[in-house]
Design an enzyme around this catalytic site. Structure first.
Site, PDB file in Angstrom:
ATOM      1  N   TYR A 137      28.173 -69.036  88.334  1.00 18.19           N
ATOM      2  CA  TYR A 137      28.010 -69.571  86.973  1.00 18.19           C
ATOM      3  C   TYR A 137      27.748 -71.084  87.042  1.00 18.19           C
ATOM      4  O   TYR A 137      26.800 -71.591  86.436  1.00 18.19           O
ATOM      5  CB  TYR A 137      29.273 -69.279  86.161  1.00 18.19           C
ATOM      6  CG  TYR A 137      29.211 -69.672  84.707  1.00 18.19           C
ATOM      7  CD1 TYR A 137      28.478 -68.920  83.790  1.00 18.19           C
ATOM      8  CD2 TYR A 137      29.901 -70.787  84.229  1.00 18.19           C
ATOM      9  CE1 TYR A 137      28.431 -69.275  82.444  1.00 18.19           C
ATOM     10  CE2 TYR A 137      29.860 -71.141  82.891  1.00 18.19           C
ATOM     11  CZ  TYR A 137      29.131 -70.379  81.990  1.00 18.19           C
ATOM     12  OH  TYR A 137      29.082 -70.738  80.657  1.00 18.19           O
ATOM     13  N   SER A 152      26.955 -76.072  80.137  1.00 15.77           N
ATOM     14  CA  SER A 152      28.420 -75.883  80.062  1.00 15.77           C
ATOM     15  C   SER A 152      29.043 -77.102  80.741  1.00 15.77           C
ATOM     16  O   SER A 152      28.359 -77.823  81.477  1.00 15.77           O
ATOM     17  CB  SER A 152      28.783 -74.617  80.846  1.00 15.77           C
ATOM     18  OG  SER A 152      30.170 -74.564  81.104  1.00 15.77           O
TER      19      SER A 152
HETATM   20  N1  LIG Z   1      31.885 -69.306  75.354  1.00 12.57           N
HETATM   21  C1  LIG Z   1      32.120 -70.355  76.154  1.00 12.57           C
HETATM   22  O1  LIG Z   1      33.282 -70.663  76.447  1.00 12.57           O
HETATM   23  C2  LIG Z   1      30.976 -71.184  76.675  1.00 12.57           C
HETATM   24  C3  LIG Z   1      31.243 -72.501  77.079  1.00 12.57           C
HETATM   25  C4  LIG Z   1      30.184 -73.299  77.535  1.00 12.57           C
HETATM   26  C5  LIG Z   1      28.906 -72.763  77.596  1.00 12.57           C
HETATM   27  N2  LIG Z   1      28.680 -71.480  77.222  1.00 12.57           N
HETATM   28  C6  LIG Z   1      27.299 -70.981  77.287  1.00 12.57           C
HETATM   29  O2  LIG Z   1      26.817 -70.845  75.960  1.00 12.57           O
HETATM   30  C7  LIG Z   1      25.828 -69.820  75.902  1.00 12.57           C
HETATM   31  C8  LIG Z   1      26.140 -68.859  74.747  1.00 12.57           C
HETATM   32  O3  LIG Z   1      27.357 -68.194  75.053  1.00 12.57           O
HETATM   33  P1  LIG Z   1      28.349 -67.576  73.961  1.00 12.57           P
HETATM   34  O4  LIG Z   1      29.638 -68.235  74.161  1.00 12.57           O
HETATM   35  O5  LIG Z   1      27.727 -67.570  72.618  1.00 12.57           O
HETATM   36  O6  LIG Z   1      28.465 -66.094  74.576  1.00 12.57           O
HETATM   37  P2  LIG Z   1      28.180 -64.653  73.945  1.00 12.57           P
HETATM   38  O7  LIG Z   1      28.417 -63.683  75.051  1.00 12.57           O
HETATM   39  O8  LIG Z   1      28.952 -64.526  72.698  1.00 12.57           O
HETATM   40  O9  LIG Z   1      26.625 -64.702  73.579  1.00 12.57           O
HETATM   41  C9  LIG Z   1      25.629 -64.737  74.579  1.00 12.57           C
HETATM   42  C10 LIG Z   1      24.420 -63.968  74.095  1.00 12.57           C
HETATM   43  O10 LIG Z   1      23.421 -63.976  75.147  1.00 12.57           O
HETATM   44  C11 LIG Z   1      22.854 -62.688  75.213  1.00 12.57           C
HETATM   45  N3  LIG Z   1      22.279 -62.411  76.524  1.00 12.57           N
HETATM   46  C12 LIG Z   1      22.947 -62.264  77.694  1.00 12.57           C
HETATM   47  N4  LIG Z   1      22.097 -61.931  78.679  1.00 12.57           N
HETATM   48  C13 LIG Z   1      20.855 -61.881  78.119  1.00 12.57           C
HETATM   49  C14 LIG Z   1      19.575 -61.598  78.628  1.00 12.57           C
HETATM   50  N5  LIG Z   1      19.392 -61.251  79.916  1.00 12.57           N
HETATM   51  N6  LIG Z   1      18.511 -61.639  77.792  1.00 12.57           N
HETATM   52  C15 LIG Z   1      18.684 -61.942  76.467  1.00 12.57           C
HETATM   53  N7  LIG Z   1      19.887 -62.227  75.935  1.00 12.57           N
HETATM   54  C16 LIG Z   1      20.969 -62.196  76.743  1.00 12.57           C
HETATM   55  C17 LIG Z   1      24.046 -61.752  74.920  1.00 12.57           C
HETATM   56  O11 LIG Z   1      23.610 -60.440  74.543  1.00 12.57           O
HETATM   57  C18 LIG Z   1      24.770 -62.488  73.821  1.00 12.57           C
HETATM   58  O12 LIG Z   1      24.333 -62.114  72.530  1.00 12.57           O
HETATM   59  C19 LIG Z   1      25.826 -69.154  77.283  1.00 12.57           C
HETATM   60  O13 LIG Z   1      24.736 -69.636  78.033  1.00 12.57           O
HETATM   61  C20 LIG Z   1      27.140 -69.600  77.875  1.00 12.57           C
HETATM   62  O14 LIG Z   1      27.097 -69.625  79.279  1.00 12.57           O
HETATM   63  C21 LIG Z   1      29.679 -70.673  76.755  1.00 12.57           C
END
Ligand SMILES: NC(=O)c1ccc[n+]([C@@H]2O[C@H](COP(=O)([O-])OP(=O)(O)OC[C@H]3O[C@@H](n4cnc5c(N)ncnc54)[C@H](O)[C@@H]3O)[C@@H](O)[C@H]2O)c1
Length: 269
Positions: free
Chosen positions: A169, A156
């Site tokens: 985080y 991130s």
């Molecule tokens: N959405 C944002 O703004 C953003 C920005 C930068 C980085 N990220 C990172 O990108 C990645 C994906 O996030 P996203 O935006 O698609 O969020 P999201 O919540 O839509 O998807 C995340 C997925 O990870 C799964 N997950 C969570 N804990 C888990 C576990 N213990 N075991 C297995 N699966 C698990 C969830 O069930 C979900 O399907 C994350 O690591 C997040 O931190 C997100």
């Protein structure tokens, strides 16, 4: 017959049921890859928004098959060594190996550092950082065997700077940078590349979930970081798909040990 960029490749994706993981699974399947999709089968207590389900994984499998590719789906937790081990074994049995790991499962939540409980801290670190380590531990031997593996950790912008009320985080996402840099050194000799991806806010269920916890809107959550120079509150998942396709492809064959920033200018000094 035209060849696609990821024909014959197998990609292991965590957090595949929703958001960025789902988009990347479909994007790479469209370009010929078979997918091992790993995600939670049931709700976890922290953060309260998280609600992935077996139905999400089943739907992803159907959607991948509709593209003419195959999927192995596994409902498990990246913190659980048995789940991770079994998912890797099942995928390798089906597809014969693994070429690419998109280590993407993650949670986000808010709370001032002095107000976080030890349990909240440990949950964040164990899913976002230790989960990345654990999955890589079981996937790496197969990447080495492939002779050309790639690991992409979804960090991130919070992996490269601090954000208030997100110390747990930010710490977990900075931790991925250290993990990736060390593994890049360990694995270069096997022609396995390791890169961290650093998106600014992305329009996914994570932002909807955070908005729900804060009693606000997803746009307001995205704008809170208030630093995108380009005029957009957030990225769309297709932007992440383009980046992952490039990093995972041979076009990026000499990219390793570094941080791929996709921040709409947020980190610019
Ligand atoms: N959405 C944002 O703004 C953003 C920005 C930068 C980085 N990220 C990172 O990108 C990645 C994906 O996030 P996203 O935006 O698609 O969020 P999201 O919540 O839509 O998807 C995340 C997925 O990870 C799964 N997950 C969570 N804990 C888990 C576990 N213990 N075991 C297995 N699966 C698990 C969830 O069930 C979900 O399907 C994350 O690591 C997040 O931190 C997100």
């Amino acid at each position: 017959m035209s060849t696609k960029r990821f024909d014959g490749k197998t990609v292991f994706i965590t957090g595949a049921a929703k958001g960025q993981g789902r988009a990347v699974a479909l994007g790479l399947a469209e370009e010929g890859a078979n997918i091992i999709a790993f995600d939670l089968g049931e709700k976890i207590p922290y953060p309260a928004y998280n609600r992935s389900s077996n139905d999400d994984l089943e739907k992803l499998k159907d959607d991948i098959e509709a593209l003419g590719r195959k999927a192995v789906i596994y409902a498990g937790d990246v913190r659980n060594e048995e789940d991770v081990k079994e998912a890797v074994e099942r995928g390798v049995k089906e597809f014969g190996g693994i070429d690419i790991l998109f280590s993407n499962a993650g949670i986000a939540a808010y709370g001032y550092s002095w107000e976080l409980s030890l349990e909240q801290w440990e949950t964040m670190i164990s899913i976002n950082l230790t989960g990345g380590f654990l999955v890589s531990k079981y996937v790496i031997p197969h990447l080495i065997k492939s002779g050309h593996g790639v690991i992409i950790y979804n960090s991130s912008v919070a992996g490269l700077r601090g954000f208030a009320r997100m110390s747990h985080y930010s710490a977990s996402k900075h931790g991925l940078v250290g993990l990736a840099r060390a593994q890049a050194i360990e694995l270069a000799t096997y022609n396995v590349r390791v890169v961290t991806l650093h998106p600014t806010g992305v329009n996914t269920p994570m932002n909807d979930g955070l908005a729900e916890l804060e009693g606000t809107t997803a746009i307001e959550i995205a704008e809170r970081s208030a630093g995108n120079l380009l005029k957009t509150p957030w990225l769309e998942t297709e932007d992440i798909v383009h980046a992952v396709k490039y990093i995972a492809s041979d076009e990026a064959r000499y990219m390793t040990g570094n941080q791929f920033v996709l921040d709409a200018g947020l980190l610019t000094d």
